[in-house]
Structures are given as structure tokens and as C-alpha cells.
Scaffold this motif. Structure first.
Motif, mmCIF file in Angstrom:
data_model
loop_
_atom_site.group_PDB
_atom_site.id
_atom_site.type_symbol
_atom_site.label_atom_id
_atom_site.label_comp_id
_atom_site.label_asym_id
_atom_site.label_seq_id
_atom_site.Cartn_x
_atom_site.Cartn_y
_atom_site.Cartn_z
ATOM 1 N N ALA A 209 20.713 55.793 -26.514
ATOM 2 C CA ALA A 209 21.831 55.261 -25.745
ATOM 3 C C ALA A 209 22.950 54.731 -26.730
ATOM 4 O O ALA A 209 24.040 54.964 -26.588
ATOM 5 C CB ALA A 209 21.316 54.300 -24.733
ATOM 6 N N ARG B 232 22.998 52.507 -18.311
ATOM 7 C CA ARG B 232 23.681 52.952 -17.363
ATOM 8 C C ARG B 232 25.242 52.999 -17.840
ATOM 9 O O ARG B 232 25.985 53.941 -17.532
ATOM 10 C CB ARG B 232 23.712 51.925 -15.948
ATOM 11 N N GLN C 119 25.558 56.320 -19.428
ATOM 12 C CA GLN C 119 25.667 57.369 -18.624
ATOM 13 C C GLN C 119 27.154 57.214 -17.995
ATOM 14 O O GLN C 119 27.871 58.295 -17.831
ATOM 15 C CB GLN C 119 24.770 57.454 -17.501
ATOM 16 N N GLU C 120 27.316 56.040 -17.393
ATOM 17 C CA GLU C 120 28.693 56.130 -16.456
ATOM 18 C C GLU C 120 30.017 55.863 -17.304
ATOM 19 O O GLU C 120 30.834 56.548 -16.984
ATOM 20 C CB GLU C 120 28.350 55.003 -15.260
ATOM 21 N N LYS D 299 25.466 62.758 -21.143
ATOM 22 C CA LYS D 299 24.903 63.501 -19.991
ATOM 23 C C LYS D 299 23.273 63.566 -20.462
ATOM 24 O O LYS D 299 22.838 63.955 -21.198
ATOM 25 C CB LYS D 299 25.469 64.828 -20.191
ATOM 26 N N TYR D 300 22.632 62.876 -19.335
ATOM 27 C CA TYR D 300 21.335 62.801 -19.500
ATOM 28 C C TYR D 300 20.542 64.089 -18.754
ATOM 29 O O TYR D 300 21.145 64.061 -17.465
ATOM 30 C CB TYR D 300 20.765 61.386 -18.809
#
Lengths: 286, 323, 155, 652
Positions: D410, D444, D447-448, D453-454
């Protein structure tokens, strides 16, 4: 080195893949390995028998091992990966459920007959070095890519042969035969297998991908060690061309044919002319 | 007077000035026995004898009765006469550092077998009449007051000798006499052990119970054993810890022999002294012979062959699998 | 057990367990904490290490009338004391092969390796060994007198 | 002896399937038992009080408690009886819970078994002896093995506490894996900015002696008094003279040396300083690449060195240090991704490990912090991260979770999106494991906020197409096959034990699990101790963990050492071997088998040889006791008589 093995051709080598059978026999003869037939051998059971009853499937294959043992042989060699799987399964089922297995089999079974593929025989028992020394007509300036298919090295704990995801045994053998081996990422991708009968579009797509990759890496031919792979890649190449609007023209040879040619066995004996995609270009020196 | 005895005496005479003493045998109290003998002076040498009656394993006296460890004692060595089997005990004692190799002068005597007094009695029922016994080739010549009789030697020698694999000393500084061909190959199966194993499990138990039932725990077997190095500190004689009680029952007799056997596991050299001295005729050595066979099969080890080897139960190998 | 006489005939099987404190004793604890059901025949003696085992303890147990003897320690290479179980392994294997020669059923003695986390394996070991011992039945012990015995002639 | 027996009901834990009253009643019949009772919770305060009261009112000399496992409460009860005036070793505990009530439901059989177990304990107790600990002096120096962040933390904490510290680091510089990292999750702190000062501290603290490029050769001794042989590997540079000026590295003609610090991306010189912040900042010659050491010609560095520090004839040197405690922080290795043939690691230059990517991201890295592909130096736009490469996969014998990969991926994805805003980052994952403080929020954000892209599912194959890589896999949430044409693939390689972990464990006489991670004394309650007294663990050598957990363990191990060193002497465990000299025949078999060198032979005045136990070295395994033919050596508290009594009482 093994000098004498029981030979289990399996059904495809009796029919559709007779050139595989011919080339295995010719090659082993030249390499000095005696293939002893298994008298009254029977079908390994293939996919239907174990889908119906795993014990029956195991016993069908096991019968061939038992006969080999009774002939005093402890290694059975088969060219067909599917037969190989069936023979190995027999030993495994015998280890796991001995009494039930023996009930179904109805004959003595020792469980110590080893089943190996022809590729294993060539790679592990004879070895690329010896083959390289025996080569008389190397494939100079040709690129041949190996295609292993799904079964030869997998599942790893079961196959116990080569790297499951990036096998190199056939690469080394082809190199020994004098050809260049470009990196071929799709060497263990699925060819679609028996779906050629029920869902041909799947095979068209999957086989097409393999052929596409082979062409992309500049291959002059593919080497295989499985009758079903050979069928999909070679016999169906025309179908693939039509379905995908392609014009692949890649000869697909058995590894035994490739080594056989390099060793100087004549092409007729090796059944080269039986292949669907013509191989003439492969044998013209560049 | 036989050649071997003569040769031994001659040799000892030649080297005696370099030795502190020599352990040998002299004629015993009757024609069926010799006894251990400490040659301390030049004049003692003529009492030395070596023949088929020289059954005692003299290495038993080496370890505890004299300072055989310290090589610096006075520069002179201790001479000791050993048969093939005795020499293995000597090696085992060297392995366990009870004897220093530098401290002993080993006089090796190849051996064709020693007599078993019990078996002779079976041949000559009245031993009091025996005047002499002599091994001549493959024959035993017994002279009694009624005349001379001859028997096959094999009918009179000890059980351990009939299955002898090491008739020639495995170490020696001098060898008196010619080497003898072993009766069995080194890896041969022990025929006596095989005979017991041929019985069913239940019968084996009965067999041993029947044998051991006779045991009176006199400790003769222990005292005769060259490798029972604890001697008067033996676990059998103490009640602290209380491995064994003074109760006279099968459990204790069995336990006694199991202790003796397991304490010798990986150490026993099969000299057979325990069995020879048993006053009630228990085949005590037979128990240890099986353990030796197990260790030979399992770890490819025989005690008393290599002075440098570590007894197998005092070491380990992490790689061993399957056990 | 229905009646007293039955109870006497089918006396309770007793298995002596020698468990090393660091692995197998802990494994048995783990099995207990997980409530893994096991036969009740086992009587555990806690020892520091299987290296502490003198094979004679096993002999003693069997002669005294133990129906089974189970020795369990750390897996080879995991010994708390580094090498204790390597010694034990040799000593116990010699004994195991020796027992039948003296007329003991060698199945009454088993040695195994179970770690402190292997509660489930411990359950299997105990269950399996107890079943073996129940199959063999109670240890008849030594005969205190011998009426007739087979003869063995070696030469 | 007057023995009291206490049967614990443990609520219904025991009483549910064992008739504790009947057991207590039966216990009264056992020899020497003068008091027996069952009690609801014996380990509770009132339960302990009950024992203590009974000791005084019944004048008990020994106590048996039948309750849970002694591995649980033996120390508790020993303390309780000690308070009431009984020697703590005059106590025995029968385990009627874990070994009885919890494993069967047949109340009758359980009760019979419990009675047997109590009987065995009573018989053993009747043969117990009061035992007393001895005191040994403590050498208040500590050895820290490993100079990664865990070891550094441990060393600094010990040093702050005024202890003398000896640190041994295998590599030429301390810093470990953390020194190679660009940023740390979840705060995106610059790794070298937070680690650097600590490394400098190690170098500057007067009470820390650092042996870099050194390894532990041998360890002997015992808690409070270890002797450690340290191999100082030849650096071919006199580090006392070297100033770290770096002149030599400028002029060295051998410029193709493998750059370990940069994970093989780029190359370094044969004589090199691993990285600018290295501690110690000293040059070392890599003998595999040095022209003089391999070919016999060159010696340029020798000529250039302003302080004449080059020593081509340098040999390994062994030095000995004496310490009282050891902290093992020997770290870990990263999984070799080449094992996965389908990913093509090692075959395709643009399939790289996450640590290599970390070096690429780093401003001090081979590309100066610009993200470029190793193959052609082009900036990648499509980047795929694959998690669990060598984690949670039985087929490669790595069934465990490495615990850090989800987070560092991440982080790397966020960094990538920061560096190259028009890039696309994909993460192929099995599950996301983000249990730390601020960790899930961090995922998060990736991702956000950063649009990473997970894709849940495994990648099955990677192969080149043109100069790009086709990543073929599955999205198991959507149930579709996925194919991504990527410019760069980063494999999140997992954690495995360091290659030298097992041999080091054997030198330390500590145990390790099947994957080579060191075993702690208790996974819950003694996480930084080992079963070898005086040896403590910190960091990933004990099991995969992230930086805060490693640092925490470093501090924890340091505090354990400080607690140990807070006294001038330590108490030894009296459960050790003891020789009865009257019995000992001096055969030396005990000395031969002792795994700890705790037995030595001595000669008495009469010339007889006897064995002698060094009680502080003895660990109490009892191997000598089992080996001794006439049982002259006895393991206290586990003597032959005690064990025989337990056997005998079962078959009376």
C-alpha cells in the motif's frame, strides 16, 4: 541409467498419435533402451473411469503395473501424460486404501513399480549431455519452443518432475538437438484439452493464444510431449486459423521426433509425414 | 608342554625387563582349569601357560586392579595376554578410557577355542578321574586313569567359541602363534540368537523365565565382566536408588538381567565370561549377543574394534531417520 | 462394567506415559485445553526431557505390570536441551527391538514426538496407542514359576 | 512426612467430570497423607489461604495440589507454600484438568485416573528433598546479535540503562533492512531520517562496542557468565585508520561489484562504503571483485588512501567478549521469488522484488529516487503489485503470513501514485491484513484517495509482450479472468528465517520452529525470552513482524536484561544434577553426553576420578542421570527414586 523399461503406449499411441509411438520406439532403439511390452495391457481408464469410480480407475491402471511387475520390471514408461497420471494414481490409491484397491484389482500388487514419462526418461535417465553427444544433424538456426501442457509437471507433489510453473527439461533437450529455444511464457498454459469435442470455441481461443505466443517469440516449430496437446495444436491448427482469422503455420512435433531427427533417424520412421502442419520449412537449412 | 606355552614364555623372557608385570595364566587346581596369574618376577615366567584352558579374560583385571590409565607410572608397561575375544574387551576399555593404550603391552594369542568345563563333563562323566586334557588339531585328547579317549574338539569348546568371529586379537604388540581362520564371517547371523528367535514370543518368555528362574543373584556374571566397570559400586547392590529389591521373585531376577544387559548395550564385546562363570548355567551372554546384533544392524557398530570409536549410545547423529 | 467379577477380569488398562516437560507434556496440555477427547488409560509421568529416560524405566514399568508404555518428546531438532531426544531415540529404538527377544510384546512400548502445539496429534497418538493396548489386552506379567519350558539347542 | 492433599474443583472444570470429593477421601488413605480436601478454586487467593492455613494447623511438611497443569500454576503454588514456611520443592502438582477432566466424560474412569495421579504425586513428594537455589555473580555486559532496528533499539536501551553493550553485525554496516527502506508505513516517515540518528547513537555511545562485519563464532558459559568468540571478518581496510573519506571508492577500477545495499540494481566498486549513512562509515574491499585480490594486480586504493589504511594481508580475527546476557536480533531474509517460475522473477528484468522497488523509490537509491524500469530506464505507467509471494503458500513451504507485505505494498503504491500521478497501480491480493494502529485507514487511503486498484485473486502467470509484461490472473470478487499489460511488476516477497538462523541457534542452544524462527519461552506470556536462561529475542528472528513490533521487542528484551542485571547475583534453578561421590566410578560418561559442558571430571586426593556438576551451567535435562550406569549422578527433583516410585505405585 535405465536400460530396460516396461512400455505402456496407451490408447492414443495406438491410433491418433501413432507417430508418437513410432518415434518413441525408434528413439529408444537408437539410444539403447529396451522397451518391454506389457502383455495384454488395458486402457488406463482415462478420465471417464475415475470420474465414475476412483477405485475402478486406479485398478484399471494398476493392472498394467501389476503385469509389468510380474514380468520382473520396476519402471513403466509411457509417452502419454494422462496415462502417466493414471498409473501414478494407482500407486497412490494403493498406498491410501490398500484393501479396497486390492479387492477391485483382484491380483497381486506391490505398489513399487515406478511410472515415468518419456520426457522423464530422456531428461533424467539419459540426460541432455548424452543426447547432445549423439546428435548428428543439429537443428541449426532454428527456433523451437517447448510446450509442456498442464499435466507433465503438475500437481508438483504428484508429478515430482521439473519446475511446475517454469519447466526446463524440454528446453534443455531441444537445445541438445541443436535448436535455439526462445523464452516461451505459455509453455504450461492450457491448450483446452478435451473441450475440443464439446466446446470447440474454448480450444480455439486457448490454442490460438499458445500459437500466437509461439509465433511472437519467433518459433519455427513447437515441441510437445502429449498426444492431446499435439492434436489441439497441430490437427486443429487449421480450425484455429479459420475461427480466429489467422494464418498460423507452425509445425508441432513430438519431442521424440525432434531428437530422433537430430540423431539421424529417418523422418518416415519417426512418422513426421503424419503431422497435419507440414514440416518442410523446418528441415530446410536456413 | 605345548609349543604355544613355550613360545609365550620365550617371548616374555625377552622383554620382561621392560615390563612392570605380565598378566597371564598358570595351571589351575585340576587338569580342567587354569587360573589368572600375575608374573611379577623373572622366575614366575616358567609358570606361565597358554592353551585351550586359558579361558579367563584377563583384561578384567586391568581396569580396576592397577593403574592402567596413567602412562607416566614408572615408564614400564603392563603386559597382558589376550585371546581374540579378550582383545576386544581391551579395545573397549581403551575406548572408555579405563586403560591407556600406551600403558599396556599386548601379547596376542590367536585362539582356536577354549574348553567348556560343563561340556567336558558331559563327555567324561567323572572329572575326578581326568589327568589331562589337550587339544590336538581338531581333536580333544582326554587322559583319564582308565586310558585315553579322543573327542571332536567342537564337542568340548564353549558356545561363544563355536560362533567365534574374532579368533585373532584385534590389537596386539606381539602375536604368539599363527592367525586362525574365523569360524563365522563378521556379518554372519548369530546362530544361538537365531535359535532363540525361532521360538514363538510366548515360548521365548517361558524360555527366559525358565533360565532366569535359576538365578541366585550371586553377581558372578557381573564380577567376571571386564566392562562391568562399576564393580562394587554396582546399582544392583544399592537400594539408593532402588532399582532392584531383595525380594526373591521372577520380576527382580528379570530386572537384574535386563539391567546387566542394557548397561552393556553398545559396549559388550562377547567374551562370554559372564556365561562361563554362571554357577547355575544360565546362558547370560545370549541376552547381550542379541543387543549387539541389534546395534550392528541399526548403527553398523561393533564394540571393541576401533579404539577411537565412541560407544553408540553415548553419541547421536541428528540425521538418523526411520528410528 | 456390569459386575464386580467382570471388573476384576477386565481390570483397568494402565498405560505409563513418560512425557518431556517442554513439548509433549505441553502437547497433552494443549489437547486438554482444546477438549480433545482421549481414552483414560494413560498415567503421565512428567520428566524434563526424553534424554532423562533410561530404557530400564520402560523395562521396569513393563515388568511391574504396565499394559503399555508411551514415551513422547520434542521432535528431533526441537529438543529444549538441543540433543536429549537424539540420545533417547537410539536408546529407545534398541530397546524396542530387544523386547520381543526376551518375550515381551514390543507393541506395548511406543515412542513418538509431539510438540507443545500439536494437541490434535497428541489426541491421535493417545487414542491409537490405547486402542493397540486394548487389542493386546492386559499385560499378563511374568510367570512367577515355570512348569515347563521350551528347550533351545544351539549346538 | 506429613502431607496435605488439595483437590481443586476448578469450578466445574474438574468437578464436572471428576468426583473431587471421592478423590480427596481416597487420598487420606495414601501413606503420609494427614489432610485432604477438595476446594472450589485452589489457585484463588482464598484457595491459597486454605493451603497455608492447613500447613500451619496440620503441621504439613509437603503439599500436593491436584488441579490444572503445573506448566500453568506450579510457580503460583510454590510461592504459596513458601509463604507458609515450606520449601517450594516440597510441593507436587497433579494435572487432573488438562490430562484428565477435560479429555474424557466418563466420571468414574476420570475419578479413578485422578486418584492414580494424586497417588503418584504423593509417592513422588514422599521422596522430594528441600532444594535451595545458589547465587552466581552476574557480568553486567550484554551482547546484542544483529544491528537492525530491533538490535539497535535493544542496544540503545541497555546503554541508556548504563550497561555495557557489545553489538555484533554480520554486514559492514548496521541498519538492517530498515536502512534500505525509503519510507515507512503508515505515516510515510522517511526511514533513514528516523533510523539514522539511532545508528549514529550506536556509534557514539561510549558504552557500546560495535563489531560490524563480524559474526558470532562460538558461545560458552551460562546466564550471567557467557563467553563469546566473535569472528571479525577481513575487510582489508584498517578501520582504526579509515576515515570514510571515500577517495578509494572514487578511484577503484573494479566498478562491477554486486551492490548488496541496492539489491543488485546497479553496481558498486570493489572497495566501497555500503551507503552514505553507513555506521561505521568505513570502506571495505569485496574480495570477490577486487582486482588485486583476484588477479594480483592493481593496488590503486592503497596508493590513493590518504591515511594508508589498506591492508591486503588482513585475515579474519577472533576476539573474545564476556557478557552476562545475550539479545538475539538476527533478523530475517526475504523470500527468493525465483521459486515461482510462473512470475518470471530473475528472468524478466521488470519483474522485481518489493525491496528492489524500495531502493528504486529511495532518493539515495540507484536511480536517485526516480521511478524507472530496470530494463530500459523508462518511467512505468502501469504497475502491478503481487502480494503473498512466498507467504501463505503451502506449496513453497511458507504457510505463514509475513504480516508486513499488505502494508508495504500500500505504501509503495501510494508513493508510486505520488511520483507518477498519471500511473495506474494494481494490487493483486488474497486478503488484506492491516491490524495495526492506523493501518486499515492507510489501506483505505491507498484505495480511495490514491486510486490504487485492488484486485482480489492470485496472479497465475506473467509473460512479456513486446517490452511490456502481461499479468494474467483472476478477480475472484467479480469472478472473471484479468489480464493487465504492465510496465513493471513488483513481487511482495515474504519473510523467511535468515540463512544463518539455524547454525546460530545451535551455538546459542536455543530452539527454532520448523521454519527456522526462534522459539520464545511462551508465545503469549514470555515472548522475548528463550528457554536458555539469559538469552532473549527481539525482532523478526522470532517471527515475522513490522518495525514498531520489532522496536517494541528490542525494548522489551532490553528491559528483561536490565531486570536481570538489576541484581548483582542471580538465583540458579536448583533442579540440577548432583553427583554422589561415594557411588561415582569416574567413568566420565556423563561428561561425554552433557550437552552443556556442565560436567567436568576431577581427581580426588586418593587419585580416584569423580565427576562434578557445574550447577550454574547445568540446565537440568537429566541426560547424565539416564546415562550413568550406577546412577551416581541424580537429577534433583526428578531422581530415579522419584520416577520409580511413580511407576511402582501404579502397579501395587
Amino acid at each position: 541409467m535405465l536400460k530396460r523399461v516396461a512400455y505402456y503406449p496407451g490408447c492414443s499411441c495406438e491410433g491418433m498419435a501413432i507417430e508418437y509411438d513410432q518415434s518413441v520406439r525408434a528413439l529408444c532403439y537408437v539410444l539403447g533402451i529396451e522397451l518391454v511390452g506389457i502383455p495384454d495391457w488395458n486402457c488406463c481408464g482415462s478420465t471417464p473411469s475415475h470420474s465414475y469410480d476412483p477405485l475402478l480407475g486406479a485398478a484399471l491402471a494398476g493392472r498394467n503395473l501389476a503385469i509389468a511387475r510380474s514380468q520382473g520390471l520396476d519402471v513403466v514408461m509411457t509417452p502419454c501424460p494422462s496415462c502417466l497420471k493414471a498409473l501414478k494414481t494407482a500407486n497412490q490409491v494403493f498406498r491410501e486404501r490398500p484393501s479396497e484397491f486390492l479387492d477391485v484389482l483382484g491380483m497381486p500388487f506391490s505398489g513399487d513399480v515406478r511410472a515415468i514419462s518419456v520426457l522423464q526418461l530422456l531428461y533424467e535417465e539419459i540426460g541432455p549431455n548424452l543426447i547432445q553427444k549423439a546428435v548428428k544433424f543439429p537443428f541449426k538456426n532454428k527456433k523451437i519452443v517447448p510446450y509442456y501442457g498442464c499435466l507433465l509437471t503438475r500437481p508438483p507433489a504428484f508429478a515430482q518432475f521439473d519446475d511446475p510453473e517454469n519447466p526446463v527439461s524440454m528446453d534443455r533437450l531441444i537445445e541438445a538437438a541443436g535448436a535455439a529455444v526462445p523464452d516461451f511464457p505459455h509453455k504450461t498454459e492450457c491448450c483446452g484439452a478435451a473441450l475440443g469435442i464439446t466446446q470447440r470455441d474454448v480450444v480455439m481461443r486457448l490454442t490460438g493464444r499458445i500459437l500466437d505466443m509461439a509465433r511472437a517469440v519467433g518459433a519455427d516449430a513447437l515441441a510437445v510431449a502429449c498426444p492431446l496437446c499435439q492434436q489441439n495444436l497441430d490437427l486443429r491448427q487449421d480450425q484455429v486459423n479459420r475461427a480466429l482469422k489467422e494464418n498460423f503455420n507452425l509445425p508441432v512435433l513430438y519431442i521424440t521426433q525432434i531428437i530422433g531427427c537430430a540423431l539421424g533417424i529417418d523422418r518416415k520412421t519417426l512418422g513426421i509425414e503424419k503431422l497435419a502442419v507440414k514440416t518442410d520449412a523446418l528441415f530446410q537449412s536456413a | 608342554m605345548d609349543d604355544k606355552t613355550n613360545a609365550l614364555r620365550e617371548h616374555v623372557k625377552g622383554i620382561f625387563s621392560n615390563l612392570e608385570l605380565v598378566l597371564g595364566w598358570e595351571p589351575g587346581y585340576d587338569p580342567l582349569h587354569t587360573r589368572p596369574f600375575y608374573v611379577r618376577t623373572e622366575s614366575d615366567i616358567d609358570r606361565l601357560t597358554a592353551n585351550c584352558l586359558s579361558f579367563q579374560n584377563l583384561t578384567r583385571y586391568l581396569a580396576k586392579s592397577m593403574n592402567a590409565v596413567d602412562p607416566a607410572a614408572d615408564g614400564r608397561k603392563i603386559g597382558v595376554c589376550v585371546k581374540g575375544c579378550d582383545s576386544r574387551s581391551l579395545v573397549a576399555l581403551i575406548q572408555e578410557k579405563f586403560v591407556s593404550r600406551d600403558r599396556v603391552y599386548v601379547i596376542g594369542l590367536p585362539c582356536r577355542g577354549t574348553l567348556d568345563a560343563r561340556r567336558i563333563r558331559a563327555l567324561v562323566p567323572d572329572p575326578a578321574r581326568i589327568r589331562s586334557v589337550n587339544a590336538e588339531g581338531d581333536e580333544l585328547v582326554v587322559e583319564t586313569d582308565r586310558g585315553i579317549s579322543r573327542f571332536a574338539l567342537d564337542r568340548a569348546i564353549a558356545r561363544k567359541c563355536l560362533q567365534c568371529r574374532y579368533p585373532n586379537p584385534v590389537i596386539h604388540d606381539v602375536l604368539i602363534g599363527d592367525p586362525v581362520t574365523p569360524r563365522l564371517k563378521i556379518d554372519a547371523e548369530n546362530p544361538s540368537v537365531a535359535a532363540v528367535e525361532a521360538l514363538s514370543l510366548e515360548d521365548r518368555l517361558l524360555f527366559w523365565e525358565n533360565q532366569l528362574d535359576r538365578c541366585i543373584r550371586c553377581f558372578a556374571c557381573r564380577n567376571a565382566c571386564p566392562l562391568c566397570v562399576c564393580q562394587n559400586h554396582c546399582i544392583m547392590e544399592t537400594r539408593m536408588p532402588k532399582w532392584i529389591t531383595q525380594y526373591r521373585n521372577m520380576n527382580e531376577k528379570f530386572m537384574f538381567h535386563m539391567i546387566h544387559a542394557l548397561h552393556l548395550a553398545g559396549r559388550c564385546t562377547e567374551c562370554g565370561e559372564c556365561e562361563r562363570v554362571c554357577p547355575v548355567g544360565i546362558p547370560v551372554a545370549l541376552i547381550k549377543e542379541k543387543i549387539n546384533a541389534i546395534i550392528y544392524e541399526m548403527l553398523d557398530y561393533e564394540s571393541g574394534i576401533d579404539p577411537e570409536a565412541v560407544p553408540p549410545l553415548l553419541t547421536f547423529s541428528p540425521k538418523e531417520t526411520g528410528i | 462394567m456390569s459386575s464386580k467379577s467382570d471388573a476384576k477380569q477386565e481390570r483397568e488398562i494402565k498405560i505409563v506415559g513418560f512425557l518431556c516437560n517442554w513439548c509433549s507434556y505441553g502437547g497433552a496440555d494443549t489437547a486438554g485445553v482444546c477438549r480433545f477427547r482421549q481414552p483414560t488409560d494413560l498415567r503421565i509421568i512428567r520428566i524434563p526431557c526424553t534424554g532423562r529416560i533410561d530404557p530400564l524405566m520402560i523395562v521396569k514399568s513393563l515388568i511391574q505390570g504396565a499394559d503399555g508404555v508411551l514415551v513422547s518428546g520434542c521432535h528431533p531438532n526441537d529438543c529444549h536441551y538441543a540433543v536429549g531426544n537424539f540420545y533417547a531415540r537410539r536408546r529407545m529404538e534398541v530397546l524396542k527391538r530387544f523386547l520381543p527377544y526376551m518375550g515381551f510384546q514390543s507393541d506395548r512400548f511406543r515412542y513418538t514426538w509431539v510438540s507443545a502445539s500439536e494437541g490434535q496429534i497428541w489426541q491421535q497418538v493417545v487414542t491409537d496407542f490405547s486402542e493397540t493396548i486394548h487389542r493386546l489386552g492386559p499385560n499378563p506379567g511374568l510367570h512367577q514359576t515355570v512348569d515347563s519350558a521350551p528347550a533351545v539347542s544351539w549346538f | 512426612m506429613r502431607i496435605g492433599v488439595f483437590i481443586c474443583q476448578c469450578g466445574t472444570n474438574i468437578a464436572g467430570t471428576v468426583d473431587t470429593r471421592a478423590v480427596a477421601k481416597k487420598a487420606m488413605e495414601f501413606p503420609d497423607v494427614v489432610f485432604a480436601v477438595d476446594y472450589m478454586y485452589t489457585c484463588s487467593e482464598p484457595g491459597q489461604k486454605e493451603i497455608q492455613d492447613a500447613i500451619s494447623s496440620h503441621r504439613l511438611q509437603g503439599v500436593v495440589v491436584a488441579a490444572c497443569s503445573p506448566r500453568m500454576h506450579e510457580p503460583t503454588f510454590r510461592r504459596a507454600v513458601k509463604k507458609a514456611g515450606i520449601n517450594p520443592y516440597m510441593f507436587e502438582q497433579a494435572n487432573i484438568r488438562e490430562h484428565c477432566s477435560w479429555i474424557g466424560t466418563d466420571r468414574e474412569a476420570n475419578t479413578r485416573k485422578a486418584i492414580d495421579m494424586v497417588r503418584m504425586s504423593v509417592e513422588k513428594l514422599r521422596r522430594n528433598q528441600a532444594l535451595f537455589s545458589t547465587q552466581v555473580a552476574v557480568n553486567k555486559r550484554v551482547l546484542v546479535i544483529g544491528g537492525g532496528v530491533a538490535g539497535i533499539q535493544a542496544a540503545l536501551d541497555c546503554s541508556d540503562g548504563g550497561l555495557e553493550v557489545v553489538m555484533v553485525e554480520r554486514e559492514p554496516s548496521i541498519g538492517g533492512k530498515m536502512a534500505k527502506l525509503d519510507k515507512t508505513f503508515p505515516t510515510i516517515d522517511c526511514s533513514s531520517c528516523i533510523l539514522g540518528p539511532k545508528m549514529v547513537d550506536v556509534a557514539q555511545k561510549e558504552n557500546i562496542r560495535l563489531y560490524a562485519y563480524s559474526e558470532v563464532e562460538a558461545i560458552s558459559g551460562y546466564i550471567g557468565n557467557f563467553k563469546v568468540d566473535i569472528r571479525k571478518k577481513a575487510t582489508y581496510v584498517d578501520w582504526n585508520a579509515c576515515t570514510g573519506c571515500g577517495e578509494c571508492t572514487q578511484k577503484c577500477p573494479s566498478k562491477k561489484a554486486f551492490d548488496h545495499f541496492n539489491e543488485g540494481l546497479g553496481a558498486t566498486t570493489a572497495i566501497n562504503i555500503p551507503f552514505p549513512q553507513a555506521i561505521p562509515k568505513k570502506a571495505r574491499i569485496d574480495s570477490d571483485y577486487c582486482r588485486y585480490l583476484t588477479g594480483g594486480k592493481c593496488r590503486v586504493c592503497e596508493k590513493i588512501c590518504p591515511v594508508k589504511a589498506i591492508r591486503f594481508d588482513m585475515k579474519d580475527e577472533i576476539v573474545t567478549e564476556e557478557v552476562g546476557a545475550i539479545i538475539v536480533a538476527s533478523g530475517y531474509d526475504l523470500f527468493d521469488a525465483r521459486v515461482y517460475g510462473e512470475y518470471g522473477g530473475g528472468r524478466y528484468p521488470d519483474v522485481i522484488s518489493a525491496m528492489q522497488y524500495e531502493r528504486i523509490l529511495s532518493a539515495s537509491g540507484p536511480y536517485g529516487g526516480h521511478i524507472r524500469r530496470p530494463s530500459d530506464g523508462r518511467e512505468p505507467k502501469e504497475i502491478v503489485f503481487i502480494s503473498c509471494v512466498g507467504s501463505r503458500d503451502i506449496s513453497v513451504d511458507r504457510p505463514y503470513c509475513s504480516g508486513i507485505c499488505c502494508m508495504y505494498i500500500a505504501k509503495q503504491a501510494i508513493m508510486t501514485r505520488d511520483h507518477i500521478p498519471d500511473s495506474n497501480c494494481y494490487v493483486s491480493y488474497m486478503d488484506i491484513r492491516a491490524p495495526g494502529k492506523g493501518y486499515d485507514e492507510f489501506i483505505r487511503r491507498a484505495q480511495e484517495e490514491y486510486g490504487v486498484k485492488y484486485i482480489r485473486g492470485r496472479v497465475g502467470r506473467i509473460y512479456p509482450r513486446g517490452d511490456r509484461l502481461v499479468v494474467q490472473g483472476a478477480d475472484t470478487l467479480l469472478g472473471v479472468q484479468v489480464e493487465i499489460e504492465a510496465d513493471l511488476v513488483v513481487l511482495a516477497t515474504g519473510v523467511e528465517c535468515s540463512a544463518g538462523a539455524r547454525p546460530l541457534a545451535e551455538k546459542l542452544r536455543i530452539s527454532y520452529d520448523q521454519h527456522g524462527f526462534y522459539m520464545e519461552s511462551h508465545p503469549k506470556l514470555r515472548p522475548v525470552e528463550t528457554n536458555t536462561a539469559g538469552v532473549f529475542l527481539a525482532g523478526v528472528c522470532q517471527g515475522p513482524k513490522d518495525i514498531p513490533a520489532s522496536v517494541g521487542q528490542g525494548s522489551a528484551a532490553a528491559s528483561k536484561v536490565q531486570a536481570l542485571f538489576s541484581r548483582d547475583t542471580i538465583e540458579t534453578d536448583p533442579q540440577v544434577a548432583h553427583v554422589n561421590e561415594n557411588m561415582c566410578i569416574g567413568c566420565g560418561k556423563c561428561e561425554q553426553v552433557c550437552p552443556f559442558g556442565a560436567i567436568r571430571m576431577k581427581t580426588l586426593r586418593d587419585g580416584s576420578r569423580k565427576s562434578e556438576v557445574l550447577e550454574t551451567v547445568c540446565q537440568g535435562c537429566g541426560l547424565c542421570n539416564a546415562t550413568c550406569p550406577n546412577k551416581a549422578i541424580q537429577l534433583r527433583h526428578s531422581t530415579d527414586d522419584q520416577i520409580l516410585a511413580e511407576i511402582n505405585t501404579l502397579f501395587d
